[in-house]
Structures are given as C-alpha cells and as structure tokens.
Design a protein around this motif. Structure first.
Motif, PDB file in Angstrom:
ATOM      1  N   LYS A 361       0.835  -1.199   0.000  1.00 42.28           N
ATOM      2  CA  LYS A 361       0.000   0.000   0.000  1.00 42.28           C
ATOM      3  C   LYS A 361       0.874   1.255   0.000  1.00 42.28           C
ATOM      4  O   LYS A 361       0.603   2.220   0.710  1.00 42.28           O
ATOM      5  CB  LYS A 361      -0.940  -0.009   1.206  1.00 42.28           C
ATOM      6  CG  LYS A 361      -1.967  -1.131   1.163  1.00 42.28           C
ATOM      7  CD  LYS A 361      -2.866  -1.094   2.375  1.00 42.28           C
ATOM      8  CE  LYS A 361      -3.885  -2.231   2.323  1.00 42.28           C
ATOM      9  NZ  LYS A 361      -4.752  -2.239   3.533  1.00 42.28           N
ATOM     10  N   PRO A 457      -6.498   5.404  -3.091  1.00 42.62           N
ATOM     11  CA  PRO A 457      -6.804   6.096  -1.829  1.00 42.62           C
ATOM     12  C   PRO A 457      -6.197   5.418  -0.605  1.00 42.62           C
ATOM     13  O   PRO A 457      -5.949   6.080   0.400  1.00 42.62           O
ATOM     14  CB  PRO A 457      -8.341   6.059  -1.777  1.00 42.62           C
ATOM     15  CG  PRO A 457      -8.764   5.975  -3.198  1.00 42.62           C
ATOM     16  CD  PRO A 457      -7.725   5.125  -3.869  1.00 42.62           C
ATOM     17  N   GLU A 458      -5.964   4.113  -0.686  1.00 45.24           N
ATOM     18  CA  GLU A 458      -5.375   3.411   0.469  1.00 45.24           C
ATOM     19  C   GLU A 458      -3.846   3.455   0.487  1.00 45.24           C
ATOM     20  O   GLU A 458      -3.211   2.934   1.404  1.00 45.24           O
ATOM     21  CB  GLU A 458      -5.839   1.949   0.485  1.00 45.24           C
ATOM     22  CG  GLU A 458      -5.375   1.109  -0.694  1.00 45.24           C
ATOM     23  CD  GLU A 458      -6.379   1.072  -1.837  1.00 45.24           C
ATOM     24  OE1 GLU A 458      -6.384   0.080  -2.585  1.00 45.24           O
ATOM     25  OE2 GLU A 458      -7.154   2.048  -1.969  1.00 45.24           O
ATOM     26  N   ALA A 460       0.070   5.004   0.599  1.00 43.63           N
ATOM     27  CA  ALA A 460       0.955   6.081   1.055  1.00 43.63           C
ATOM     28  C   ALA A 460       1.828   6.473  -0.128  1.00 43.63           C
ATOM     29  O   ALA A 460       2.416   5.614  -0.780  1.00 43.63           O
ATOM     30  CB  ALA A 460       1.814   5.612   2.223  1.00 43.63           C
ATOM     31  N   ASN A 486      -5.542  12.041  -3.843  1.00 42.07           N
ATOM     32  CA  ASN A 486      -6.169  11.571  -2.603  1.00 42.07           C
ATOM     33  C   ASN A 486      -5.517  10.336  -1.986  1.00 42.07           C
ATOM     34  O   ASN A 486      -6.203   9.357  -1.647  1.00 42.07           O
ATOM     35  CB  ASN A 486      -7.657  11.294  -2.853  1.00 42.07           C
ATOM     36  CG  ASN A 486      -8.441  11.235  -1.561  1.00 42.07           C
ATOM     37  OD1 ASN A 486      -8.132  11.959  -0.615  1.00 42.07           O
ATOM     38  ND2 ASN A 486      -9.440  10.374  -1.515  1.00 42.07           N
ATOM     39  N   ARG A 488      -3.832   8.184   1.121  1.00 45.34           N
ATOM     40  CA  ARG A 488      -4.115   8.235   2.559  1.00 45.34           C
ATOM     41  C   ARG A 488      -3.039   9.008   3.317  1.00 45.34           C
ATOM     42  O   ARG A 488      -3.289   9.587   4.378  1.00 45.34           O
ATOM     43  CB  ARG A 488      -4.253   6.825   3.136  1.00 45.34           C
ATOM     44  CG  ARG A 488      -2.966   6.005   3.112  1.00 45.34           C
ATOM     45  CD  ARG A 488      -3.153   4.650   3.796  1.00 45.34           C
ATOM     46  NE  ARG A 488      -1.998   3.805   3.612  1.00 45.34           N
ATOM     47  CZ  ARG A 488      -0.898   3.858   4.384  1.00 45.34           C
ATOM     48  NH1 ARG A 488      -0.847   4.702   5.391  1.00 45.34           N
ATOM     49  NH2 ARG A 488       0.120   3.040   4.152  1.00 45.34           N
ATOM     50  N   LYS A 489      -1.832   9.021   2.729  1.00 47.24           N
ATOM     51  CA  LYS A 489      -0.706   9.679   3.403  1.00 47.24           C
ATOM     52  C   LYS A 489       0.300  10.135   2.347  1.00 47.24           C
ATOM     53  O   LYS A 489       0.508   9.441   1.343  1.00 47.24           O
ATOM     54  CB  LYS A 489      -0.032   8.716   4.384  1.00 47.24           C
ATOM     55  CG  LYS A 489       1.155   9.286   5.146  1.00 47.24           C
ATOM     56  CD  LYS A 489       1.727   8.243   6.113  1.00 47.24           C
ATOM     57  CE  LYS A 489       2.853   8.830   6.962  1.00 47.24           C
ATOM     58  NZ  LYS A 489       3.408   7.845   7.919  1.00 47.24           N
ATOM     59  N   TRP A 583      -8.423  17.443   0.432  1.00 43.85           N
ATOM     60  CA  TRP A 583      -7.687  16.289   0.973  1.00 43.85           C
ATOM     61  C   TRP A 583      -7.477  16.448   2.474  1.00 43.85           C
ATOM     62  O   TRP A 583      -7.078  17.523   2.954  1.00 43.85           O
ATOM     63  CB  TRP A 583      -6.341  16.187   0.258  1.00 43.85           C
ATOM     64  CG  TRP A 583      -5.465  15.062   0.737  1.00 43.85           C
ATOM     65  CD1 TRP A 583      -5.687  13.730   0.598  1.00 43.85           C
ATOM     66  CD2 TRP A 583      -4.205  15.172   1.418  1.00 43.85           C
ATOM     67  NE1 TRP A 583      -4.662  13.006   1.131  1.00 43.85           N
ATOM     68  CE2 TRP A 583      -3.726  13.864   1.649  1.00 43.85           C
ATOM     69  CE3 TRP A 583      -3.427  16.252   1.848  1.00 43.85           C
ATOM     70  CZ2 TRP A 583      -2.517  13.603   2.293  1.00 43.85           C
ATOM     71  CZ3 TRP A 583      -2.228  15.998   2.493  1.00 43.85           C
ATOM     72  CH2 TRP A 583      -1.777  14.690   2.704  1.00 43.85           C
ATOM     73  N   GLY A 585      -5.735  13.860   4.261  1.00 42.42           N
ATOM     74  CA  GLY A 585      -4.809  12.798   4.628  1.00 42.42           C
ATOM     75  C   GLY A 585      -3.671  13.288   5.508  1.00 42.42           C
ATOM     76  O   GLY A 585      -3.528  14.477   5.799  1.00 42.42           O
ATOM     77  N   GLU A 586      -2.843  12.341   5.895  1.00 39.91           N
ATOM     78  CA  GLU A 586      -1.697  12.641   6.765  1.00 39.91           C
ATOM     79  C   GLU A 586      -0.504  13.090   5.924  1.00 39.91           C
ATOM     80  O   GLU A 586      -0.268  12.561   4.837  1.00 39.91           O
ATOM     81  CB  GLU A 586      -1.325  11.395   7.571  1.00 39.91           C
ATOM     82  CG  GLU A 586      -0.151  11.593   8.516  1.00 39.91           C
ATOM     83  CD  GLU A 586       0.273  10.308   9.198  1.00 39.91           C
ATOM     84  OE1 GLU A 586       1.328  10.326   9.885  1.00 39.91           O
ATOM     85  OE2 GLU A 586      -0.415   9.276   9.035  1.00 39.91           O
TER      86      GLU A 586
END
Length: 639
Positions: A361, A457-458, A460, A486, A488-489, A583, A585-586
């Motif tokens: 991921k 999206p999932e 990094a 987009n 997740r990180k 967005w 996210g981290e």
C-alpha cells in the motif's frame, strides 16, 4: 530541488600550449580553444543562467594590434548568443576572404577569440540586478601596459567585502562599490600595480628599454606573490581565475576548498572548470586524469607555458560544499552519481518506518528532476530490504517443515514489492505576467502536473526531494497537486538534512526567516511558552554585532537545541500542509541526518547550512546579521 534557489557560478579556462597551426593541422580548425571553451561552458550551463561572459588573450601580438577581448550578456540565451554572434563574425570573414582557416595566422590577426588563452563564466547572480551586464564576469581592468591588464572570473562570495573596500579607501584609492567581485579585482590590481612599478624601476635602472622592458617584465612578474598579498584578508569561499595581458594566467582556491575547482593538464593544453565531469566529457579523459586544485593553492601558467602550483595561504580544514554533491553539480560525474544513490539509500530505514513496512500500500516517486539519482538508490535499497524480509520468511516456512506454495510466493514477493511510479512532472515554466498575487499563486500550482490513477486512496505516496529550503513550492504547488489523487498519506523525503542556517559562500540563501526549518523551530518556541528565548538570542546577537568575526558565536543554535529533529520535522509538515484543499490525509516530512550525509558523501564535509558550524569567521558574522534582520523584520541579504 522543489524550492528554486540560485547558487554558485561556473568557470572555464583553456590555455593552449602548442602553436595554433598545430590545432589546425590535428583538429582541422584554428578555433580549437574557442570551441572547447564553449563546450566546457555548455556542459556547466546548470551553474548559471543569469548571464555569461568570455574573454581571451592572444600571445606575442605586435604593438598596435589588440591582444585582449571580452564579451558579456544577460539575455536568457546568453551562452548561445555570445558564441553564436562571434561565430557569425568569423564565418563572414572566412566568406569575405579575410580569414583563410588553413592559415591560422589570418584567423589570429582578425578574429578576437582565435587565441591561446581563453576564459569563461556562467553567472547566477547573488547581488545586483540580473539584467545588469556590468555585473557579469569577466571583470576587466585595462591598461596600455600588457602586464597591468587583468581579466577576472570567479565562483565565490566574499563575506567581508565592506572591510576590503574600507581598506582600499584608507590607502587613498577610489574603488567603485558594486560587488565583492569588484573588491577582489581592486585588491589584486593594487598589488599588481605595486609589483609592476617595482619591476619597472629596476629595469629602468638596468638600462633596459623598448620591447625588452615588456619581455623581461613578463618574465619577472610573479602572480603567486601578487595573489598571496591580495588574498591576505579575504574571508569566504572562492575559486577565482585571472588572465594578465602578458599571457600569464592564474587560478586559485580558498583555503578550505569550499568552492570546487578541477583541471586537466597534458602536452596540448591546460583546462580548468568548476566540475570534473565537464573536463572528462569535453576532452575524453578518465576521472583519474582530472586533478583537483588543492585548497589554499594557486596554479599559475606563465606566458611561456611554464606552470607553478603553490600554496598562497595556509590551508585550513577542507570543508567542500556538500550541496555540490547533493544538488548543484551534474550527476553524471561517477562519484557524484554513487553519492546521490547512497543518499537515497540512507533514508530507507526512516521510509520503511513511515509506511509501516507495508509496500503493498505504498507508491514511491520523486519530485523532478535532480532527485532522480537518489530515487534509484532509494528503490534499490528498498528492494534489498524486501529481499531480506522475503528470505527470512521463506526460511521460516522451510524450517517449520511446511511446503512453500505459489500462493505463498505471490504473497511474499509480488504482493509486497516496492512499487515505483513517475507521479510528478514538471510541465511548464510559469510566466510572471499576472499582477495579482492570488492569481499568480493559482497559476503557479500548474507548473507541476501529475499522473492520475497510479495511486490508490489506500496508498501512502512517498516523494523524494533533494532538499527543502523554504517549503514554499511544497505548500503552494507540489502538495496541492499531489493532494488531488487523494492518497491516505503523503511522505516528503529530503536527501538533505534540515536547512537551518544561512549560506554566504556562493548559494543565495541568507534570509534566515524564510527557512521552513527555522520557522518550525520558532513556532515550537512560541507553543512551548519559550518565546522569550527569541528575544534573548536577539540580544546576544546584538551584543556581539561589532565584535571581530573571529570572536563571534552561533547563538541561533540555542533555538534549535530545544527540540529534536523529529519535533521540527513534524512542525514543518504542519506548516507546509496545503491550505484550502479537500484532501484530509496525513502529511509527514522526513530528512536525512547529518551523520548519514557524511557517510554517503565522504568527499565534501562542508555542512554549515545544516549544522551551523561555519568554516570561516565571516560565516558567523553573516548568521549573526541574519538573525538580527529576522528579529527586526528586515528583508534582504545578510552580507
């Protein structure tokens, strides 16, 4: 480098050691030196795009004929413009029958740059306006005495130009305060004039006259002594090359070897350049054939072709600029290529931690274009680590007595293998014709383009950059566009440590308040209730502002010492998080440690912009002034 910063210039010099007829016979052109100068400059064009200049000295020219020439330009295509215009002149004279290339003497008599000694400079301006041609090198002091003509180019910044100018005024001279180059020029000319006058008086007393005076003057003039006296009080990082009208040439390097300088010497020529690989490529030589000028040394080529390589100032601890290896120098140099790969590899433990060792991921990329080599090193090391993990897992299954299935292999190898993608593209060069700041920032966000549908999206998204200075481009452009896909990180990884302190030796980054690492440390001070520390550091800087730079201390370190590198990195991520985006996210920022930098780049230990440990007293003076300027809300260079 995502942030655009201007940096050290590039120099080139070619001294032909054979008659021009030799090069016509062997290489088919009397313009061999001129052509090689162009190629040396073209292969270093990355070092300066604010302007360019060339100069030449012809040897053994009869009285009444010009023997020195200079051309400069600040146009966007300065290099091609200068050489193109000169070639047009040459070709026209060939067409008109004025020059017959098979007879090199006709070219030397009629074309300025059919010369035995040529010099070139590529400028990135750190002073004045970039459209002012008078600030382009070569600087030129003219005289009817050949030996008193001086043409000068350099890759340098002098931190104490004001003190040098003051000394010139106290001597009774009238220097023109335009740049540190002018200060250096005036200082060398001052000692050149003294030595010239002393030699002339002796020759006159010996009864010499006419052409004998010029001949013996050229023989006795000693550029080593002139440089030794002139450079006595210089503080800074520099590589400087000069030509005298009598055919002498010299190249000198600062005592700490801050600025780079390489040369090639064979029986046909001697050539100097700021980058080793330029000499290797242009003259088809190996790395072993190219030598590095030692710190504190001056290399002199006399008009008769004899050479001297001498120490003109005692060498200090070698502190070559590590930014050369991280970013500025061309990466096709074999050593630099290996070092940049090593920089990327050194970051892998931190990267694995950031993505939770879950490559299934994660997507790995880089921010164009100079981080590409470090990216290869990062990807190689990620795969090495993954192979190790796979091997351990396979051995674990085998030792347990189980059979390894195809499904096991898919899960171990294919499903969790580091995945690299070209995510960010440099699309266009922004045209600054829009006056509105808001509209200009919106336009700037389109300088970079992105590859869609390669990041889920999932995932990094890990993007490698070779340094983060101000963070402005990250916040306003790169992160804004990365957020559109987009992930997740997002992890922004820098192959340089946190840039915490100003540079004053050739890189145009002296405003402390604009560094994102400094901004982060200041914010942490305020948040922790320690705002008074900022005032205390200001008072300490003011108290030592009039001291000799040798007695100055780095009080700015007190601010950074309150926090760990991780705390500052976390705050940097907060400061560069793009505003007004959907967005959520981290965002994480990861920086190379100074220790890992030195392990990867063993040849260049100059790290003052990261550590605050300056190689010369002038560095501390600049830092001190930079903090005072920050606290008093003053913008502009600190030296």
């Amino acid at each position: 480098m995502s942030d655009s910063i201007k940096h050290e210039c590039g120099i080139a010099m070619v001294r032909l050691l054979k008659p021009l007829s030799y090069y016509q016979e062997k290489y088919g052109t009397p313009l061999y030196g001129f052509n090689k100068l162009f190629l040396l400059m073209e292969k270093q064009h990355n070092r300066g795009q604010d302007g360019a200049g060339i100069g030449a000295v012809k040897l053994n020219v009869p009285a009444g004929k010009p023997f020195m020439a200079r051309e400069r330009s600040t146009k966007s295509n300065a290099l091609s413009q200068i050489f193109g215009e000169q070639l047009e002149k040459y070709n026209k004279m060939v067409k008109d029958g004025i020059i017959h290339p098979e007879f090199p003497s006709t070219a030397k008599d009629n074309f300025d740059y059919c010369a035995e000694l040529l010099i070139g400079h590529l400028r990135y301006g750190t002073s004045g306006t970039n459209h002012d041609k008078t600030l382009c090198h070569p600087f030129f002091r003219k005289s009817t005495w050949p030996s008193r003509n001086l043409m000068l180019v350099g890759n340098f910044n002098i931190t104490n130009a004001d003190a040098l100018n003051k000394k010139l005024v106290e001597r009774g001279t009238h220097p023109i305060f335009s740049s540190d180059t002018q200060s250096i020029m005036e200082e060398i000319c001052y000692h050149l004039d003294i030595e010239h006058s002393e030699i002339y008086r002796k020759l006159r007393d010996e009864g010499l006259g006419g052409e004998d005076v010029l001949r013996v003057m050229a023989e006795r003039l000693n550029p080593v002594d002139i440089v030794r006296k002139a450079a006595l009080d210089w503080d800074g990082g520099y590589t400087i090359a000069g030509l005298l009208g009598n055919g002498d040439a010299f190249v000198l390097r600062d005592r700490n070897g801050i600025r780079p300088c390489f040369y090639l010497q064979n029986d046909e020529l001697i050539a100097f350049a700021s980058e080793r690989v330029a000499l290797m490529t242009i003259f088809d030589e190996t790395a072993e054939d190219i030598k590095e000028l030692a710190p504190g040394h001056v290399f002199v080529i006399k008009g008769d072709g004899s050479v001297r390589d001498e120490e003109y100032v005692s060498a200090g601890e070698k502190k070559s600029c590590s930014f050369e290896r991280i970013y500025f120098s061309r990466g096709n140099d074999p050593e630099i290529y290996k070092e940049r790969k090593a920089l990327g590899a050194a970051l892998v433990p931190q990267i694995i931690k950031s993505v939770g060792n879950d490559f299934s991921k994660s997507v790995f990329s880089y921010i164009p274009n100079t981080a590409e080599m470090a990216y290869y090193g990062m990807m190689h090391e990620l795969r090495v680590q993954r192979r190790k993990d796979v091997k351990d897992e396979i051995l674990k299954i085998v030792n347990s007595g189980k059979t390894i299935t195809g499904e096991d292999l898919d899960k171990l190898i294919l499903d969790n293998w580091p995945r690299g993608e070209k995510v960010v593209h440099k699309d266009i060069k922004l045209r600054t014709f829009i006056s509105s700041e808001k509209d200009r920032m919106q336009m700037a966000s389109h300088v970079y383009d992105i590859t869609y549908d390669v990041v889920r999206p999932e995932d990094a998204l890990v993007c490698l950059d070779d340094s983060i200075v101000r963070g402005t481009t990250l916040r306003q452009q790169i992160l804004r566009i990365l957020s559109r896909i987009n992930p997740r990180k997002i992890v922004i990884v820098s192959t340089a440590p946190q840039i915490r302190y100003p540079d004053c030796y050739g890189i145009d980054m002296s405003e402390l308040g604009k560094f994102i690492a400094f901004q982060a440390a200041v914010e942490l001070c305020k948040e922790s209730g320690n705002k008074e520390l900022l005032l205390e550091v200001y008072q300490q800087c003011c108290a030592q502002a009039d001291k000799d730079p040798k007695d100055m201390k780095n009080y700015v370190k007190r601010i950074y010492d309150c926090f760990t590198t991780e705390q500052i990195s976390k705050k940097i991520a907060e400061l560069v998080y793009p505003p007004n985006v959907s967005w959520k996210g981290e965002l994480e920022t990861v920086f190379l440690s100074i220790e890992d930098l030195h392990k990867a780049v063993k040849s260049s230990s100059g790290d003052w912009f990261f550590s605050g440990d300056y190689p010369t007293p002038g560095g501390y003076k600049v830092l001190n002034r930079a903090y005072i300027n920050y606290f008093e809300h003053k913008e502009g260079r600190s030296y």
